[in-house]
Design a protein around this motif. Structure first.
Motif, mmCIF file in Angstrom:
data_model
loop_
_atom_site.group_PDB
_atom_site.id
_atom_site.type_symbol
_atom_site.label_atom_id
_atom_site.label_comp_id
_atom_site.label_asym_id
_atom_site.label_seq_id
_atom_site.Cartn_x
_atom_site.Cartn_y
_atom_site.Cartn_z
ATOM 1 N N ASP A 1 0.865 -1.258 0.160
ATOM 2 C CA ASP A 1 -0.014 -0.110 0.104
ATOM 3 C C ASP A 1 0.891 1.383 0.107
ATOM 4 O OD1 ASP A 1 -1.760 1.919 0.270
ATOM 5 O OD2 ASP A 1 -2.859 1.125 2.201
ATOM 6 N N GLU A 2 1.105 1.749 -1.362
ATOM 7 C CA GLU A 2 2.129 2.969 -1.463
ATOM 8 C C GLU A 2 1.382 4.126 -0.589
ATOM 9 O OE1 GLU A 2 3.711 5.864 -5.054
ATOM 10 O OE2 GLU A 2 2.430 4.112 -5.236
ATOM 11 N N GLU A 3 0.174 4.363 -0.430
ATOM 12 C CA GLU A 3 -0.066 5.551 0.334
ATOM 13 C C GLU A 3 -0.090 5.288 1.827
ATOM 14 O OE1 GLU A 3 -4.164 6.793 -2.457
ATOM 15 O OE2 GLU A 3 -4.382 5.033 -0.719
ATOM 16 N N ALA A 4 0.388 4.124 2.290
ATOM 17 C CA ALA A 4 0.526 4.045 3.767
ATOM 18 C C ALA A 4 1.821 4.650 4.123
ATOM 19 C CB ALA A 4 0.625 2.493 4.147
ATOM 20 N N ALA B 1 1.216 8.564 4.275
ATOM 21 C CA ALA B 1 0.327 8.736 5.534
ATOM 22 C C ALA B 1 1.394 9.143 6.770
ATOM 23 C CB ALA B 1 -0.761 8.003 5.760
ATOM 24 N N ARG C 1 -7.847 0.698 6.594
ATOM 25 C CA ARG C 1 -6.436 0.493 6.471
ATOM 26 C C ARG C 1 -5.890 1.755 6.850
ATOM 27 N NH1 ARG C 1 -5.580 0.084 0.060
ATOM 28 N NH2 ARG C 1 -7.425 -1.448 0.208
ATOM 29 N N SER D 1 -3.636 3.832 5.324
ATOM 30 C CA SER D 1 -3.573 4.712 4.681
ATOM 31 C C SER D 1 -4.561 5.599 4.439
ATOM 32 C CB SER D 1 -3.076 4.145 3.326
ATOM 33 O OG SER D 1 -4.099 3.363 2.603
ATOM 34 N N LEU E 1 -4.369 9.040 5.426
ATOM 35 C CA LEU E 1 -4.020 10.223 4.393
ATOM 36 C C LEU E 1 -4.880 11.264 4.412
ATOM 37 C CD1 LEU E 1 -1.595 10.849 2.442
ATOM 38 C CD2 LEU E 1 -2.763 9.370 0.692
#
Length: 483
Positions: free
Chosen positions: A193-196, A199, A450, A452, A455
């Motif tokens: 999960d790139e967005e984690a 965040a 999740r 992320s 974010l």
């Protein structure tokens, strides 16, 4: 002027108790199923297979058994007295039950649980409060069938059977072979999960003091966090640069309630340990210790700290009860749940319309019955209609109710099978909240699917809980007025 960012329902933060993220000065994270998410079926299938090997070594005839995720779901409760899996509502009343792998019929369930309330404080009940419980629960249900068929190699009751499964699975995890397989082939087991990473970067640069507190050992944590985060961080930055303190082998929930020895990881490649001397230091990895030592290091306590985890008891409930930290629960299934609810919305509206009509007719029938009773017993205000006309009208209405029930039944059945064909929605038990939903409501200040998703909240948002609803609020369910 900046437009408000639209966040899909499946990615939102849901708030039980108002939380001002600006006032949070430190955020602690669990790792497994929190910062690092796994392919649930792949992980649990392998855990199940390791469990099966150990049971075969004990002489159990389980060679032909297979992991079946359709049998189990998070939020269920094992009744170790009867060998059942049950789904209870927020009051502890059983709404669905299965004995072993067989779903109980209505009358059988009613006979078993009419006078029973699920109370998790009792030894009888085992709550499946994490995704790691699925392999355990599946095997338990299947072994109940073996015991009932008298195919077990040893005399064992349902409670002792649960202890056998629980202890055998613990041995599997302690042996470490499953985690070795994950490290050898992380692409198969870990969902990136790139967005984690973004965040956490937002929180880090906003001045939040980040902590990693996990029960996993150092070598596993180091390699898995590196695999999951380093590729998404800028420049030469690594996951270690995000966290002020890293604690492995934390032994949660005991980490939050007792004071354990604290060790420093001094040679990180080999994971060598030395007893920690003096106060904790930034940038150091530790093993063991306690939440009180973390508070002392941070100079913070209580509602200045937010802890984020996936385990209802080990991460959220104990943290809230003992330390009064703010709490966030990660429920990955929430995404599928909300998508299922949205897909069913039109049918749900049809069902609500039909139920409103059913309630209206039932109310009229009830008032007609009362009028007939007063007429027959000669008391109270007497109806203008005759007994025959009252009976005729009631027969007409009962026919309408039967027709309505025929239209309602398939919609209600479909609604009960949303997300999970056997157990339905995670946070619902019939029309009520599930027992898991009650735990979430009581102990998790916020919950989301999740990490992320934070974010979208940003480190500066004021998260406000909605006004609590009561049955007598406008729009609530009321007894229909007399016709």
């Amino acid at each position: 002027m900046t437009e408000t960012l639209f966040v899909p329902p499946a990615r939102r933060i849901y708030c039980n108790r108002t939380l001002n993220l600006r006032s949070i000065r430190a955020i602690g994270y669990d790792m497994d199923y929190t910062l690092v998410h796994y392919s649930v079926e792949a992980w649990e299938r392998r855990a199940y297979e390791h469990l099966k090997v150990r049971l075969l070594q004990r002489g159990w005839p389980v060679a032909d058994l297979e992991f079946d995720p359709a049998l189990v779901a998070r939020g269920l409760v094992i009744d170790t007295e009867r060998g059942n899996l049950v789904k209870a509502n927020r009051f502890g009343f059983v709404k669905k039950a299965a004995h072993g792998t067989r779903v109980l019929g209505w009358e059988e369930q009613r006979e078993a649980y009419t006078r029973t309330i699920v109370d998790l404080a009792e030894r009888r009940w085992a709550f499946l409060n994490t995704l790691f419980s699925l392999s355990e629960a599946c095997m338990y249900a299947q072994l109940v069938d073996l015991v009932d068929r008298r195919e077990a190699p040893e005399v064992v009751g349902y409670h002792a059977l649960y202890q056998l499964v629980r202890e055998t699975l613990d041995e599997t995890h302690m042996e470490g072979r499953l985690k070795e397989e994950i490290l050898a082939d992380p692409e198969r087991y870990v969902i990136l999960d790139e967005e984690a990473a973004l965040a956490l970067l937002d929180q880090h640069h906003a001045g939040k003091r980040l902590l990693l507190i996990t029960n996993s050992e150092w070598s596993y944590t180091q390699r898995l966090m590196s695999y999951s985060f380093d590729r998404f961080l800028p420049g030469s930055m690594t996951w270690r640069d995000l966290f002020e303190i890293v604690i492995v082998g934390a032994r949660k929930p005991h980490f939050f309630t007792t004071r354990n020895p604290l060790f420093e990881v001094v040679e990180e490649e080999q994971g060598y340990l030395l007893p920690a001397v003096g106060p904790m230091r930034n940038g150091v990895a530790y093993l063991g210790g306690s939440a009180r030592q973390v508070e002392q290091h941070l100079g913070l306590a209580g509602d200045e700290i937010l802890y984020v985890g996936d385990h209802m008891f080990g991460d959220v409930r104990v943290t809230k009860d003992v330390l009064r930290w703010r709490t966030a629960l990660v429920l990955r299934e929430l995404e599928e749940e909300l998508e299922s609810v949205e897909a069913f919305r039109q049918d749900e509206e049809k069902l609500a319309t039909l139920m409103n009509e059913k309630e209206r007719i039932e109310s009229e029938v009830a008032h007609l019955q009362l009028q007939a009773q007063r007429l027959e017993r000669a008391y109270g205000p007497q109806p203008a209609a005759s007994a025959e006309s009252l009976a005729e009208r009631m027969n007409v209405l009962r026919g309408e109710l039967q027709h309505l029930d025929e239209r309602i039944a398939p919609l209600a059945q479909a609604g009960s099978e949303l997300m999970h064909g056997r157990w339905g929605l995670l946070l619902r038990a019939g029309n009520d909240k599930s027992h898991l939903a009650r735990q979430v409501e009581r102990y998790a200040d916020i919950y989301t699917s999740r990490v992320s998703n934070l974010l979208f909240a940003t480190p500066f948002l004021y998260l406000r809980s909605p006004r609590g609803s009561l049955p007598h609020d406008p729009g609530g369910v009321n007894v229909p007025s007399p016709p």
